[in-house]
Design a protein around this motif. Sequence first.
Motif, PDB file in Angstrom:
ATOM      1  N   SER A   1      -3.201   5.459 -43.181  1.00 40.24           N
ATOM      2  CA  SER A   1      -4.380   5.835 -42.382  1.00 40.24           C
ATOM      3  C   SER A   1      -4.353   7.317 -42.047  1.00 40.24           C
ATOM      4  CB  SER A   1      -4.416   5.044 -41.067  1.00 40.24           C
ATOM      5  OG  SER A   1      -4.301   3.676 -41.312  1.00 40.24           O
ATOM      6  N   ARG A   2      -3.270   7.736 -41.412  1.00 41.34           N
ATOM      7  CA  ARG A   2      -3.203   9.148 -41.020  1.00 41.34           C
ATOM      8  C   ARG A   2      -3.098  10.058 -42.241  1.00 41.34           C
ATOM      9  NH1 ARG A   2       0.176   6.921 -36.690  1.00 41.34           N
ATOM     10  NH2 ARG A   2      -1.079   6.915 -34.807  1.00 41.34           N
ATOM     11  N   LEU A   3      -2.598   9.520 -43.345  1.00 41.66           N
ATOM     12  CA  LEU A   3      -2.528  10.309 -44.585  1.00 41.66           C
ATOM     13  C   LEU A   3      -3.901  10.862 -44.964  1.00 41.66           C
ATOM     14  CD1 LEU A   3      -1.102  11.169 -47.274  1.00 41.66           C
ATOM     15  CD2 LEU A   3      -1.670   8.890 -48.155  1.00 41.66           C
ATOM     16  N   GLN A   4      -4.965  10.133 -44.606  1.00 35.29           N
ATOM     17  CA  GLN A   4      -6.321  10.541 -44.994  1.00 35.29           C
ATOM     18  C   GLN A   4      -6.774  11.818 -44.282  1.00 35.29           C
ATOM     19  OE1 GLN A   4      -7.463   8.900 -47.513  1.00 35.29           O
ATOM     20  NE2 GLN A   4      -5.781   7.424 -47.334  1.00 35.29           N
ATOM     21  N   ALA A   5      -6.127  12.118 -43.140  1.00 39.84           N
ATOM     22  CA  ALA A   5      -6.544  13.296 -42.371  1.00 39.84           C
ATOM     23  C   ALA A   5      -6.307  14.548 -43.196  1.00 39.84           C
ATOM     24  CB  ALA A   5      -5.774  13.367 -41.057  1.00 39.84           C
ATOM     25  N   GLY A   6      -7.355  15.285 -43.458  1.00 41.85           N
ATOM     26  CA  GLY A   6      -7.228  16.523 -44.219  1.00 41.85           C
ATOM     27  C   GLY A   6      -7.338  16.334 -45.721  1.00 41.85           C
ATOM     28  N   ALA A   7      -7.380  15.084 -46.188  1.00 45.20           N
ATOM     29  CA  ALA A   7      -7.434  14.842 -47.640  1.00 45.20           C
ATOM     30  C   ALA A   7      -8.822  15.127 -48.201  1.00 45.20           C
ATOM     31  CB  ALA A   7      -7.021  13.410 -47.958  1.00 45.20           C
ATOM     32  N   LEU A   8      -9.788  15.350 -47.335  1.00 43.02           N
ATOM     33  CA  LEU A   8     -11.166  15.645 -47.745  1.00 43.02           C
ATOM     34  C   LEU A   8     -11.706  14.624 -48.756  1.00 43.02           C
ATOM     35  CD1 LEU A   8     -11.370  19.557 -48.122  1.00 43.02           C
ATOM     36  CD2 LEU A   8     -12.377  18.117 -46.350  1.00 43.02           C
ATOM     37  N   GLY A   9     -11.363  13.372 -48.512  1.00 46.14           N
ATOM     38  CA  GLY A   9     -11.924  12.311 -49.350  1.00 46.14           C
ATOM     39  C   GLY A   9     -11.339  12.211 -50.741  1.00 46.14           C
ATOM     40  N   THR A  10     -10.260  12.940 -51.017  1.00 47.66           N
ATOM     41  CA  THR A  10      -9.729  12.925 -52.386  1.00 47.66           C
ATOM     42  C   THR A  10      -8.965  11.639 -52.701  1.00 47.66           C
ATOM     43  OG1 THR A  10      -7.833  14.178 -51.557  1.00 47.66           O
ATOM     44  CG2 THR A  10      -9.552  15.421 -52.688  1.00 47.66           C
ATOM     45  N   LEU A  11      -8.628  10.858 -51.668  1.00 43.76           N
ATOM     46  CA  LEU A  11      -7.862   9.627 -51.917  1.00 43.76           C
ATOM     47  C   LEU A  11      -8.730   8.376 -51.853  1.00 43.76           C
ATOM     48  CD1 LEU A  11      -4.668  10.447 -49.800  1.00 43.76           C
ATOM     49  CD2 LEU A  11      -5.015  10.777 -52.258  1.00 43.76           C
ATOM     50  N   GLY A  12      -9.934   8.530 -51.330  1.00 42.36           N
ATOM     51  CA  GLY A  12     -10.782   7.356 -51.233  1.00 42.36           C
ATOM     52  C   GLY A  12     -11.891   7.574 -50.226  1.00 42.36           C
ATOM     53  N   ALA A  13     -12.768   6.586 -50.154  1.00 39.09           N
ATOM     54  CA  ALA A  13     -13.883   6.669 -49.211  1.00 39.09           C
ATOM     55  C   ALA A  13     -13.518   5.866 -47.967  1.00 39.09           C
ATOM     56  CB  ALA A  13     -15.148   6.117 -49.853  1.00 39.09           C
ATOM     57  N   ILE A  14     -13.360   6.571 -46.847  1.00 33.46           N
ATOM     58  CA  ILE A  14     -13.050   5.902 -45.587  1.00 33.46           C
ATOM     59  C   ILE A  14     -14.309   5.184 -45.121  1.00 33.46           C
ATOM     60  CG2 ILE A  14     -12.338   6.256 -43.184  1.00 33.46           C
ATOM     61  CD1 ILE A  14     -11.164   9.009 -44.179  1.00 33.46           C
ATOM     62  N   THR A  15     -14.193   3.897 -44.821  1.00 32.27           N
ATOM     63  CA  THR A  15     -15.386   3.144 -44.413  1.00 32.27           C
ATOM     64  C   THR A  15     -15.375   2.748 -42.947  1.00 32.27           C
ATOM     65  OG1 THR A  15     -14.305   1.101 -45.095  1.00 32.27           O
ATOM     66  CG2 THR A  15     -15.778   2.156 -46.691  1.00 32.27           C
ATOM     67  N   GLU A  16     -14.186   2.649 -42.359  1.00 36.13           N
ATOM     68  CA  GLU A  16     -14.107   2.175 -40.983  1.00 36.13           C
ATOM     69  C   GLU A  16     -12.854   2.758 -40.351  1.00 36.13           C
ATOM     70  OE1 GLU A  16     -14.995  -2.119 -40.565  1.00 36.13           O
ATOM     71  OE2 GLU A  16     -13.221  -2.158 -39.279  1.00 36.13           O
ATOM     72  N   ILE A  17     -12.941   3.115 -39.075  1.00 35.58           N
ATOM     73  CA  ILE A  17     -11.803   3.750 -38.409  1.00 35.58           C
ATOM     74  C   ILE A  17     -11.600   3.123 -37.040  1.00 35.58           C
ATOM     75  CG2 ILE A  17     -10.816   5.953 -37.642  1.00 35.58           C
ATOM     76  CD1 ILE A  17     -12.892   7.371 -39.403  1.00 35.58           C
ATOM     77  N   SER A  18     -10.349   2.814 -36.706  1.00 35.79           N
ATOM     78  CA  SER A  18     -10.022   2.406 -35.342  1.00 35.79           C
ATOM     79  C   SER A  18      -9.335   3.579 -34.658  1.00 35.79           C
ATOM     80  CB  SER A  18      -9.102   1.192 -35.327  1.00 35.79           C
ATOM     81  OG  SER A  18      -9.792   0.079 -35.829  1.00 35.79           O
ATOM     82  N   LEU A  19      -9.797   3.877 -33.459  1.00 36.69           N
ATOM     83  CA  LEU A  19      -9.325   5.070 -32.751  1.00 36.69           C
ATOM     84  C   LEU A  19      -8.876   4.726 -31.349  1.00 36.69           C
ATOM     85  CD1 LEU A  19     -12.403   7.241 -33.660  1.00 36.69           C
ATOM     86  CD2 LEU A  19     -10.060   7.853 -34.299  1.00 36.69           C
ATOM     87  N   LYS A  20      -7.904   5.480 -30.886  1.00 33.64           N
ATOM     88  CA  LYS A  20      -7.539   5.417 -29.480  1.00 33.64           C
ATOM     89  C   LYS A  20      -8.513   6.294 -28.708  1.00 33.64           C
ATOM     90  CE  LYS A  20      -3.664   6.539 -26.424  1.00 33.64           C
ATOM     91  NZ  LYS A  20      -2.283   7.012 -26.353  1.00 33.64           N
ATOM     92  N   VAL A  21      -9.098   5.748 -27.666  1.00 35.00           N
ATOM     93  CA  VAL A  21      -9.986   6.550 -26.823  1.00 35.00           C
ATOM     94  C   VAL A  21      -9.305   6.771 -25.476  1.00 35.00           C
ATOM     95  CG1 VAL A  21     -12.058   5.713 -27.973  1.00 35.00           C
ATOM     96  CG2 VAL A  21     -11.219   4.509 -25.946  1.00 35.00           C
ATOM     97  N   MET A  22      -9.771   7.768 -24.755  1.00 36.57           N
ATOM     98  CA  MET A  22      -9.092   8.123 -23.505  1.00 36.57           C
ATOM     99  C   MET A  22     -10.093   8.251 -22.358  1.00 36.57           C
ATOM    100  SD  MET A  22      -5.835   8.352 -24.020  1.00 36.57           S
ATOM    101  CE  MET A  22      -4.936   9.577 -23.073  1.00 36.57           C
TER     102      MET A  22
END
Lengths: 512, 358
Positions: free
Chosen positions: B147-168
């Motif tokens: 999941s975190r691997l996708q950060a900064g990958a600019l979509g080169t590894l796949g199309a992110i469709t859904e994200i779960s996030l910690k909110v504060m």
Amino acid sequence: MSAAKQQDTSATPAPGKLDGRVDFPPVYRSALAKKFRRFLNPDSVISDEETIRPYECDGLSMYCEMPQLVLLPETVEQVQQIMRICHADEVPVVARGAGTGLSAGAMPHAGGVVLSLAKFDRILGIDPGARSARLQPGVRNLAITEAAAKHGLYYGPDPSSQIACTIGGNVAENSGGVHCLKYGLTVHNLLSVEVVTAEGDRVTIGSDGYDSCGMDLLALMTGSEGLLGIVTEVQVKLLPKPEVAQVVMAGFDSVQKAGDAVAGIIGQGIIPGGLEMMDGFAIQAAEDFARAGYPTDAAALLLCEVDGTREEVQDHIRQAEELFRTMGATSVRTSGTEEERALLWKGRKSAFPAVGRISPDYYCMDGTIPRSQLAHVLTEMDRMSAHYGLRVANVFHAGDGNLHPLILFDANVPGEFERTEAFGGDILNLCVDVGGSITGEHGVGMEKIRQMPNQFGNLEVSQFHAIKQAFDTRGILNPGKGVPTLRQCQEYRAIGPLRQPSAAPDTEASHG
Amino acid sequence: MGDISQQLVEQVRQAAEADTPLAITGGGSKPFLGRGLRGEPLELVGHAGIVSYEPVELVLTVRAGTRLDDIDAALAEQGQRLAFEPPRFGSSDTIGGALAANLSGPGRPWQGSVRDHVLGLRLINGRGEHLRFGGQVMKNVAGYDASRLQAGALGTLGAITEISLKVMPRPAMEQTLIQPMDHQHALALMNRLAGQSKPLSAACWYQGQLYLRLSGSRPAVEATSESWRADSGGDMGVLDDGDIFWRQLRDQRLPFFDGEKPLWRFSVNPTATLEDVDEHALIDWGGAQRWSRQQENLSVMAEKAARAGGQAALFRHGDRSGEVMHPQPAPLRTIQKRLKASFDPEGIFNPQHLYTWL
Ligand SMILES: Cc1cc2nc3c(=O)[nH]c(=O)nc-3n(C[C@H](O)[C@H](O)[C@H](O)COP(=O)(O)OP(=O)(O)OC[C@H]3O[C@@H](n4cnc5c(N)ncnc54)[C@H](O)[C@@H]3O)c2cc1C
């Protein structure tokens, strides 16, 4: 000269199929030792059974295996040379820090070597201005905080094993501690790691800055359990020591009420530095052991620590006390001094040994759940406890939903450990069923391979194997751990309780 | 707003079969990032909406095409927010784009980055498989952190469709302090203050002024503000409507960001000196992120950044036909190529968007 245990080769993945490697060529111990003795101090190549023995397991001693050799390199160049040889000869390599892991991640491979980082125990530098520290991987977690203290700084993640466990092991497991709701896990507290790859290359991932260009390889390395590379240096962030910390202890007559109180605190917008819960059994055991003044008649106990500036702590402590009272706490006590705070924590921190005292053996589980499911999960666990005839005590990182059920058993009673494992497996499956995970911080290692197919479908498992192959084309790093082979997935799903992997039901279906 | 994942999966499968490059697009607000997008658009913007939101669990699950403004509105109702303050570069920025580009706002050193708040995600890989990694709980170390691997990958590894996030939770109070100062003193002071246990949540130097933001409980913010202002001998004052400044900084709407001159981003040791850069730079993240406008080539900037313990990237404008990201050492290039192939064997996603060789 002893050959590796003959392995079942029928599970070898077909070419092109993304699966874990399970078979390796036979190893000739003395020939291999000779290769390493060419560049390692002869004492650092351990080949006799007696000296190897202490390396046969990690903190999960029920799982053990004797490796061919134990290697204790002293320089990164030596680690590189070791990896080049093992890559060329296809010899399994299991990295090892302090061996406190609780999922048999550092358990040796019968046909391979243990690569101990024990000699890499130097703090390379502390940069107080930038609030960071550069460490060799064998530096103990607590030693970082001790060294940073003179600058008014500390290292955030504080696993209960912090006296012994190493920062390299912490990176490999993405370890947490009692303060991770507010200060994060290991992954949130790293700036960079230096890694020796399976092929022996030395690379730095990350930098002194907070974000690097491109895909986040630092996050991928963190928690990869020694399957993607050998960590040879770690740069961590340091945090300013809070001005004050105070803890409120609250007893409740039901777990449900305590759970609601946790939700209440978070609902008020307070993120405590630590928020821990213990059930009645754990309270009693901890109190008998530590004499912390816990209310032994309570069914659940909360320890809520607030830290920060004097003003903030005062404000939040007052809110927390009030809230616990309105939510039906049967007792509320706030630490007035540092000594009192330490005493209140002492009970919690010694919960494992405390339980160890009332039972010949105990088995520590590590599932995570959405907090709202707590009461349900604990009720179910009571039911299972009756079913298996085994007692269980619960300590819980309540803030972030990480359960540590301690199952009490006696290894000398035939069949009892097997029942304990089955009980533990049921608990982990329950965690997955309610939307959680089979491991919050201890890792999959060897231990939870069986539960992985319940959390992930075959497609995810194949993607994991593909990721591994990108780093380790020959599959020599910690083989057999972390990710089950597809064949194991099939086997475990067949014999386990019938369930759909919760991870990707529709992808499974759409692929037939 | 809805779930169009089946349609997306179908498009990816067809593209993989036909070897058609796909250009993954979110809100289309950041077309300038990376090396530009080529290929048939794979549009995520229709894949939007909140899947689940549990304020008490501090967990939000959204489809990747959900607009940041919509997320903010939903969270605000519960007194919560995304603590990583994702920038808005247009009017339609999506959460998927923020993660793919790994973009975080001024609070990043204290409140964490977008990847720090990711708990899990779903992604369509280049085989058209719709995968799920991580989860919806705070702690989960089962399997690799894809999941975190996708950060900064600019979509080169796949199309992110859904994200779960910690909110504060939103802080009870925020206040901005301002003091005229040169960049050297500002850098020293930012780092010194960051070493104290005070509710500092942003520190920036811009056009001869140091800006500090305090966030936290009212008594803590007020007491800190008072003591820092007293320490400054009266040079430090309170900036009314400080949130406007931080939003303009976050969204790159300060005059500094105007015009077409190349915009460089340095991610460096917060205490380092960047020769010939600092003076004219905008310094954010307490010194760890510095923005510079100048005509230069990447190797020169990368060299400077490396001396400051970090990395450089040509963030916006300038010549984007060559590399725009900090150079990667050969072994990491090899590993990233293999990783790319492991997710996207046909190389259909955002080819050469991140690097010429990926
Ligand atoms: C009493 C007790 C309490 C604990 N409490 C906690 C807790 O609160 N939170 C928590 O998260 N954990 C806890 N643990 C688990 C354990 O301490 C952590 O997982 C710790 O991070 C392991 O560190 P280690 O140095 O002992 O690693 P080891 O056990 O030696 O190794 C763990 C894994 O990391 C790999 N590894 C080690 N070093 C490297 C390296 N340099 N490069 C690559 N891979 C490497 C190994 O191959 C293995 O897979 C506890 C354990 C005990 C015994």
